[in-house]
Write an enzyme that holds these catalytic residues in place. Structure first.
Site, mmCIF file in Angstrom:
data_model
loop_
_atom_site.group_PDB
_atom_site.id
_atom_site.type_symbol
_atom_site.label_atom_id
_atom_site.label_comp_id
_atom_site.label_asym_id
_atom_site.label_seq_id
_atom_site.Cartn_x
_atom_site.Cartn_y
_atom_site.Cartn_z
ATOM 1 N N ALA A 1 1.028 -1.272 0.098
ATOM 2 C CA ALA A 1 -0.069 0.202 -0.240
ATOM 3 C C ALA A 1 0.873 1.316 0.210
ATOM 4 O O ALA A 1 2.130 1.330 0.409
ATOM 5 C CB ALA A 1 -0.940 -0.105 1.273
ATOM 6 N N GLY B 1 0.744 -5.249 0.837
ATOM 7 C CA GLY B 1 -0.470 -5.207 -0.156
ATOM 8 C C GLY B 1 -0.135 -5.928 -1.363
ATOM 9 O O GLY B 1 -1.149 -6.634 -1.819
ATOM 10 N N GLU C 1 4.388 -5.135 7.550
ATOM 11 C CA GLU C 1 3.501 -4.064 8.103
ATOM 12 C C GLU C 1 3.902 -3.793 9.400
ATOM 13 O O GLU C 1 3.978 -2.654 9.841
ATOM 14 C CB GLU C 1 2.158 -4.331 8.055
ATOM 15 C CG GLU C 1 1.602 -4.448 6.577
ATOM 16 C CD GLU C 1 1.664 -5.720 5.898
ATOM 17 O OE1 GLU C 1 2.523 -6.415 6.196
ATOM 18 O OE2 GLU C 1 0.908 -5.674 4.883
HETATM 19 N N1 COA Z 1 4.721 3.274 -0.649
HETATM 20 C C1 COA Z 1 4.787 4.425 -1.009
HETATM 21 N N2 COA Z 1 6.188 4.558 -1.706
HETATM 22 C C2 COA Z 1 6.979 3.582 -1.930
HETATM 23 C C3 COA Z 1 6.570 2.246 -1.427
HETATM 24 C C4 COA Z 1 5.330 2.300 -0.905
HETATM 25 N N3 COA Z 1 4.908 0.836 -0.155
HETATM 26 N N4 COA Z 1 7.621 1.497 -1.623
HETATM 27 C C5 COA Z 1 8.626 1.865 -2.161
HETATM 28 N N5 COA Z 1 8.225 3.340 -2.481
HETATM 29 C C6 COA Z 1 8.871 4.430 -3.221
HETATM 30 C C7 COA Z 1 10.110 5.126 -2.143
HETATM 31 O O1 COA Z 1 9.480 5.791 -1.378
HETATM 32 C C8 COA Z 1 10.700 5.724 -3.262
HETATM 33 O O2 COA Z 1 10.119 6.896 -3.680
HETATM 34 P P1 COA Z 1 11.049 8.118 -3.682
HETATM 35 O O3 COA Z 1 12.119 7.927 -4.873
HETATM 36 O O4 COA Z 1 10.147 9.252 -4.320
HETATM 37 O O5 COA Z 1 11.847 8.247 -2.303
HETATM 38 C C9 COA Z 1 10.730 4.602 -4.500
HETATM 39 O O6 COA Z 1 9.413 4.009 -4.174
HETATM 40 C C10 COA Z 1 11.978 3.618 -4.480
HETATM 41 O O7 COA Z 1 12.022 3.129 -3.256
HETATM 42 P P2 COA Z 1 13.088 2.875 -2.359
HETATM 43 O O8 COA Z 1 12.838 2.672 -1.130
HETATM 44 O O9 COA Z 1 14.244 3.998 -2.760
HETATM 45 O O10 COA Z 1 13.943 1.697 -3.279
HETATM 46 P P3 COA Z 1 14.870 0.489 -2.582
HETATM 47 O O11 COA Z 1 15.457 -0.211 -3.649
HETATM 48 O O12 COA Z 1 15.773 1.401 -1.831
HETATM 49 O O13 COA Z 1 14.154 -0.092 -1.526
HETATM 50 C C11 COA Z 1 12.100 -1.656 -0.696
HETATM 51 C C12 COA Z 1 13.059 -1.221 -2.025
HETATM 52 C C13 COA Z 1 10.896 -2.329 -1.440
HETATM 53 C C14 COA Z 1 12.799 -2.567 0.127
HETATM 54 C C15 COA Z 1 11.514 -0.438 -0.052
HETATM 55 O O14 COA Z 1 11.149 0.738 -0.980
HETATM 56 C C16 COA Z 1 10.354 -0.807 1.077
HETATM 57 O O15 COA Z 1 10.984 -1.124 2.052
HETATM 58 N N6 COA Z 1 9.218 -0.090 0.743
HETATM 59 C C17 COA Z 1 8.234 -0.362 1.468
HETATM 60 C C18 COA Z 1 7.686 -1.843 1.594
HETATM 61 C C19 COA Z 1 6.561 -1.918 2.519
HETATM 62 O O16 COA Z 1 6.942 -1.668 3.930
HETATM 63 N N7 COA Z 1 5.382 -2.183 2.075
HETATM 64 C C20 COA Z 1 4.038 -2.380 3.041
HETATM 65 C C21 COA Z 1 3.478 -1.146 3.065
HETATM 66 S S1 COA Z 1 1.972 -1.308 4.058
#
Ligand code: COA
Length: 260
Positions: A66, A111, A134
């Site tokens: 999400a 999600g 989460e």
């Molecule tokens: N919601 C909103 N934005 C998200 C996102 C999410 N669930 N997951 C990634 N993004 C965004 C990041 O904020 C970033 O945006 P920005 O460039 O404007 O800052 C972009 O996507 C790229 O992500 P980034 O974190 O820079 O990539 P990474 O390769 O360093 O890490 C992940 C990848 C997947 C490990 C990391 O993005 C992450 O942990 N995301 C969240 C996952 C999560 O908790 N999901 C459950 C939500 S309930």
């Protein structure tokens, strides 16, 4: 219909929906959820489409969960509505009457993992990663993860994934039964399409009733589930597809099913 956050196409009776926010790792904001709802509904009611593939755009993510920038602002009342909205969409995917195949091409988190769980089958690129992170945000899965993950991989593994928030790779996801098949990333879509194509050669009513028997049966005591199975079996005995399928076997030819 045109979509802002999805690419929707269809070919050879297979509909394909790609979540297309690669700059946000295909995170599901409200707008994208609304578009997914419309796209799935469109394919559900289309006589031109018999199976659907869900995937993510860009090389990195299937769906990274999400959209956390939206989650961060939710009040309790909004949070409940938010969870229920996603749950309704995912339940609809699960009961669409047509197989939905997830082609998991990268991160399937939160999600993203939950929507894959609602799909009929899950194919993963060897580079895909799954997780329910989460708890890292101080919340729990709200789109069915606590329910569907435990039903699919068992309570112990589900609790481990949900409580640690750890990611697992595709091989481990397959080992615990979360994923049906793991493929070379370059072959993921072709492999998923080939399985969708194979299902499309079967009796369409049989496919629909098989999905229904498994899904509804899992919610029933065994004896009721068996009774339900027998009822659907008997309905199929009255179908033209059954006549055609059995006749084709006896005449040593390929069946030409009409879905009636
Ligand atoms: N919601 C909103 N934005 C998200 C996102 C999410 N669930 N997951 C990634 N993004 C965004 C990041 O904020 C970033 O945006 P920005 O460039 O404007 O800052 C972009 O996507 C790229 O992500 P980034 O974190 O820079 O990539 P990474 O390769 O360093 O890490 C992940 C990848 C997947 C490990 C990391 O993005 C992450 O942990 N995301 C969240 C996952 C999560 O908790 N999901 C459950 C939500 S309930």
């Amino acid at each position: 219909m045109t979509y802002k956050n999805l690419i929707v196409e269809s070919k050879d009776r297979i509909g394909r929906i790609s979540v297309n926010r690669p700059e946000k790792l295909n995170a599901l904001n409200r707008e994208t959820l609304g578009e997914l709802s419309a796209a799935f509904e469109d394919f559900a009611t289309s006589s031109e489409v018999g199976a659907i593939i869900l995937t993510g755009s860009g090389g990195k993510a299937f769906i990274a969960g999400a959209d956390i920038s939206e989650l961060a602002r939710l009040t309790p009342v909004e949070g409940r509505d938010y969870a229920r909205y996603g749950q309704r969409l995912f339940s609809r995917i699960e009961t669409l009457g047509k197989p939905v195949l997830a082609a998991v091409n990268g991160y399937a988190l939160g999600g993203g993992c939950e929507i894959a769980l609602a799909c009929t089958l899950r194919f993963a690129a060897a580079t895909a990663r799954f997780g329910q992170p989460e708890v890292n945000l101080g919340i729990i899965p709200g789109y069915g993860g606590t329910q569907r993950l435990a039903r699919l991989v068992g309570r112990g593994k589900a609790q481990e994934l949900i409580l640690t928030g750890d990611m697992i790779d595709a091989a481990e996801a397959q080992r615990i039964g979360l994923v049906n098949q793991v493929c070379d990333p370059a072959e993921l879509l072709a492999r998923t399409e080939s399985v969708a194509g194979a299902i499309l050669t079967k009796g369409p009513l049989a496919v629909r009733y098989a999905l229904e028997a498994v899904a509804r049966g899992l919610e029933m005591p065994l004896l009721d589930g068996l009774d339900y199975e027998a009822t659907l079996f008997s309905v199929l005995c009255a179908s033209e597809d059954m006549k055609e399928g059995t006749q084709a076997f006896l005449e040593k030819r390929k069946a030409r099913f009409q879905g009636r």
